[in-house]
Design a protein around this motif. Sequence first.
Motif, PDB file in Angstrom:
ATOM      1  N   ILE A  91      -3.830  -2.920 -10.397  1.00  0.00           N
ATOM      2  CA  ILE A  91      -3.063  -2.967  -9.160  1.00  0.00           C
ATOM      3  C   ILE A  91      -3.879  -3.544  -8.014  1.00  0.00           C
ATOM      4  CG2 ILE A  91      -1.937  -1.550  -7.396  1.00  0.00           C
ATOM      5  CD1 ILE A  91      -1.005   0.267  -9.625  1.00  0.00           C
ATOM      6  N   VAL A  92      -3.294  -4.508  -7.333  1.00  0.00           N
ATOM      7  CA  VAL A  92      -3.876  -5.043  -6.104  1.00  0.00           C
ATOM      8  C   VAL A  92      -3.011  -4.502  -4.965  1.00  0.00           C
ATOM      9  CG1 VAL A  92      -4.240  -7.133  -4.756  1.00  0.00           C
ATOM     10  CG2 VAL A  92      -4.713  -7.132  -7.206  1.00  0.00           C
ATOM     11  N   THR A  93      -3.665  -3.896  -3.970  1.00  0.00           N
ATOM     12  CA  THR A  93      -2.890  -3.289  -2.897  1.00  0.00           C
ATOM     13  C   THR A  93      -2.776  -4.236  -1.706  1.00  0.00           C
ATOM     14  OG1 THR A  93      -3.883  -1.238  -3.582  1.00  0.00           O
ATOM     15  CG2 THR A  93      -2.603  -1.190  -1.570  1.00  0.00           C
ATOM     16  N   ALA A  94      -1.561  -4.621  -1.421  1.00  0.00           N
ATOM     17  CA  ALA A  94      -1.329  -5.497  -0.274  1.00  0.00           C
ATOM     18  C   ALA A  94      -1.057  -4.638   0.952  1.00  0.00           C
ATOM     19  CB  ALA A  94      -0.153  -6.416  -0.547  1.00  0.00           C
ATOM     20  N   ASN A  95      -1.215  -5.240   2.091  1.00  0.00           N
ATOM     21  CA  ASN A  95      -1.001  -4.533   3.339  1.00  0.00           C
ATOM     22  C   ASN A  95       0.467  -4.160   3.542  1.00  0.00           C
ATOM     23  OD1 ASN A  95      -2.280  -3.541   5.569  1.00  0.00           O
ATOM     24  ND2 ASN A  95      -1.702  -5.296   6.813  1.00  0.00           N
ATOM     25  N   GLN A 119       2.796  -9.375   2.135  1.00  0.00           N
ATOM     26  CA  GLN A 119       1.505  -9.798   1.588  1.00  0.00           C
ATOM     27  C   GLN A 119       1.512  -9.734   0.055  1.00  0.00           C
ATOM     28  OE1 GLN A 119      -2.118  -7.640   2.499  1.00  0.00           O
ATOM     29  NE2 GLN A 119      -3.212  -9.536   2.898  1.00  0.00           N
ATOM     30  N   GLN A 122       3.066 -12.812  -0.959  1.00  0.00           N
ATOM     31  CA  GLN A 122       2.139 -13.924  -0.715  1.00  0.00           C
ATOM     32  C   GLN A 122       1.079 -14.002  -1.827  1.00  0.00           C
ATOM     33  OE1 GLN A 122      -1.607 -13.267   1.006  1.00  0.00           O
ATOM     34  NE2 GLN A 122      -0.628 -13.509   3.014  1.00  0.00           N
ATOM     35  N   HIS A 123       0.610 -12.847  -2.308  1.00  0.00           N
ATOM     36  CA  HIS A 123      -0.342 -12.840  -3.420  1.00  0.00           C
ATOM     37  C   HIS A 123       0.267 -13.523  -4.644  1.00  0.00           C
ATOM     38  CE1 HIS A 123      -2.656  -9.075  -1.806  1.00  0.00           C
ATOM     39  NE2 HIS A 123      -2.919 -10.167  -1.133  1.00  0.00           N
ATOM     40  N   THR A 129       0.865   3.493   3.098  1.00  0.00           N
ATOM     41  CA  THR A 129       1.460   3.096   4.379  1.00  0.00           C
ATOM     42  C   THR A 129       2.865   2.525   4.245  1.00  0.00           C
ATOM     43  OG1 THR A 129       0.403   0.940   4.171  1.00  0.00           O
ATOM     44  CG2 THR A 129      -0.766   2.579   5.466  1.00  0.00           C
ATOM     45  N   ASN A 158       0.826  -1.216   0.000  1.00  0.00           N
ATOM     46  CA  ASN A 158       0.000   0.000   0.000  1.00  0.00           C
ATOM     47  C   ASN A 158       0.861   1.267   0.000  1.00  0.00           C
ATOM     48  OD1 ASN A 158      -1.839   2.030   0.419  1.00  0.00           O
ATOM     49  ND2 ASN A 158      -2.988   0.924   1.988  1.00  0.00           N
TER      50      ASN A 158
END
Lengths: 271, 225
Positions: free
Chosen positions: A186-190, A194, A197-198, A164, A161
């Motif tokens: 776009i996929v936002t990981a934490n 993560q 991991q995706h 953050t 992200n």
Amino acid sequence: MKDLISRAGYFKQHMNSFTAQSFFQKFAVLLILSAHCTFSAATESPQLLIACATNFLPTLKELVAHYSAKQSALSTSIKKDIQISSAASGTLTQQIIQGAPFDIFLSADAALPKLLEEKKLTEAGSRRLYAVGTLALLSRQAIPTSELAKSLVNARLSIANPKTAPYGRAAQQVLQKMGIAKNVNIVTANNVVQAYQHFVTANVEFALTSQSLVDSKHTYTKIPSHWHAPIQQYGALLSNGRSKRQAALFYDYLHSAEAQEIIVANGYEKK
Amino acid sequence: MSEAEITAIILTIKLALLSTVLLLLLATPLAWWLAQYRGKLKPLYEAIIALPLVLPPTVLGFYLLVAFSPNNFFGKIWLNFTGQPLAFSFSALVIGSIIYSLPFVVQPLQNNFERFPRNLIEAATVLGSSRFDRFSTIIIPLSKRGFITAASLGFAHTVGEFGIVLMIGGNIPGETQVLSILLYEQVETLQFAAAHKLSLGLLISSLSLLSLVYWMNRRSDKHHD
């Protein structure tokens, strides 16, 4: 039943020999011991607590192992109990602001340690650069750097992200630099882990993560570091810490030439 | 209120409404069957349905993430049928919510059905009413209380979902960025003023919804007495 009664008698006998006087003596010793423990916890805890940004966790574990081995070789009296708490730098910063008893903070960026310094939560003058991060693009097949942009168009890419995570911000800059920020799903990981991991669970085709995390069994391309603003990772000693002497020693080690060599070998750039 | 917040609120309500409707459709026959079932395996079936109450959301999130992967059976079938990968989509959240909120909908309905006066159904059967008739004109109206509780708990619990969404959502505004995730991001970025506003809003709306349910339950209790 008989057996139970005889056992009770046995127990009673032994209780009798344990006189009231000796009981109070033992109790007093216990009391003093526990008071000593509580008191020493307030001054110097035997446990060194490090708050570490997720991307640095594998590297820090290696550093701690190396440090501990060195300490026992020297057979010094230094306690080697080091505990690591890893999370996103923002989360850790918040915990520190709320009074978490960490001794050292290793952030993934420069801004958060600075914020803590402004809030007078760090030891004066301890804020220092300890590593410079690099990005890696995980992919199913190897891609030459020149074709990165082309292969990412319309693909699903997981990044940390940008709001953050410093690595997420850098990833966004890389996409803008390639001119494809709007053409990627776009996929936002934490956080960077993560995002990784995706990719490992095959739910995305690509992931931009920190190179320090990448397992050699996965295919990746190193992103040229001038494609994004440098990921400067700063650390600091914290004033809320309970193991300040141990913390200072480990912090010195972290900036030593041999520790820096381990850091660079783990996928970071030379400072 | 910011645009992101409005988008998240609409998305959350949409997710909760859709999940609740699908849950009611799925849980009603399931609860009816469980209420009638007298077999040996009943405790096992009840335990399976109650699992989301006790499992950490990380367990469900992890299994779903693996199941959604195009490398695996379920994810592959979904990709073939819809042309879209399942993870990090609104559909993924609906599937997750249905699993996660299932016990909250099944259990109140089952309780209700188990206490249902059987002689009414028998009388209707004798009078020649069809299965569907019996269900729509006797069972549903007389189980109103169970349905209201089930629907409200299913809705409220879906709004309160966090762990699973964090793992299978991917934080995409308008698609998977629900209120709880937006709130988490605000806390993470130290925007405490915005976080307070959202938290308080959620607290008040959840409290109102639950109070309404309990109030209606009490009223229908009195009605029955």
